[in-house]
Design a protein around this motif. Structure first.
Motif: not given
Ligand code: ADP
Length: 255
Positions: A229-255
């Motif tokens: 669909g309209d996934q961007d690269f980060e979405d694609v990698i998140a899918d490959i890694l099996g992590i959902d968007e919630v996990d990514i926002s947690v990661l970003e919060a850590e920064l």
């Protein structure tokens, strides 16, 4: 094209029992910006520490410019520059003093030393801040000073571990532009969990998950092969890694 890094079936088990790397194999060609991408804990730093002679693998082999880091660490160190995740500068000294110190450690003659300091300061755009103490620099200037420091030994291969983590957006852009410039003259090995950065900078990326390489390819090929669909690269990698968007926002919060 010649491979400057060859990693063959590397395993690393820490004393704690953690299997940080599992049968990792890949090679890096001369002149590439090669990315290792994966979330925190994937094993990126462990891999960099092995290649940069700071740590030994449990099994498997690797070479840097044909040299085994565990056999001839000094020879490998003379070929590489390493930007660690943690700061490695003397905070109470100026950029100039830090660069001079590292140059002297590397055995640069005093007539060469001044030229080299001016050259690397010019490359990183810190010439007019040479006399400023590290502790007084902004995050972006500090990072540029750190990269300048890694260039004092004329590395053929530069290891950058999360070079833009913690920097604001504009400063991160500047640092990425510098990395792109540097790559004209050296091979760069870049560990990042910033997928957009990997897409923009890297000629190829290895995706690392829980110590295993899932794939090695150009970011564009991975994007084209796995995009839904309209996934961007980060979405694609998140899918490959099996992590959902919630996990990514947690990661970003850590920064
Ligand atoms: P990354 O750089 O991708 O965040 P690391 O290489 O730092 O990943 O860590 C990979 C795994 O190894 C993690 O589970 C981490 O907790 C573990 N690890 C890292 N360093 C050590 C150490 N010195 N001793 C034991 N376990 C470690």
């Amino acid at each position: 094209m010649k491979s400057i890094v060859v990693v063959d079936e590397i395993n690393k088990v820490y004393d704690s029992g953690t299997e940080a790397l599992k049968s990792v194999s890949f090679d890096v060609k001369e002149g590439e910006i090669f990315g290792i991408i994966g979330v925190n804990g994937a094993g990126k730093s462990t891999l960099i520490r092995i290649l940069t002679t700071m740590l030994r693998q449990s099994s498997g082999t690797c070479t840097v410019d044909g040299i085994d880091p565990s056999v001839a660490p000094e020879s490998v160190r003379s070929l590489i520059g390493v930007l660690p995740q943690e700061a490695g500068m003397y905070e109470e000294f100026s950029i100039y003093e830090n660069l001079k110190f590292i140059g002297q450690m590397q055995g640069l003659e005093s007539n060469m030393l001044e030229d080299k300091i001016n050259e690397v300061a010019g490359l990183l755009g810190v010439t007019d801040r040479l006399d400023t103490r590290i502790s007084e620099l902004s995050g972006g200037l500090k990072q540029r000073a750190m990269i300048a420091r890694t260039l004092m030994g004329d590395p053929k291969l530069l290891f950058l571990d999360e070079p833009t983590t913690g920097l604001d957006v504009l400063v991160a852009r500047k640092v990425r532009a510098i990395i792109r410039d540097l790559s004209k003259n050296m091979t760069i090995f870049l560990a990042t969990h910033n997928m957009h950065e990997a897409y923009q900078l890297c000629s190829r990326v290895a995706i690392l998950k829980e110590g295993e390489i899932l794939m090695v390819d150009t970011p564009k090929q991975i994007f084209d092969d796995y995009k839904k669909g309209d996934q961007d690269f980060e979405d694609v990698i998140a899918d490959i890694l099996g992590i959902d968007e919630v996990d990514i926002s947690v990661l970003e919060a850590e920064l």
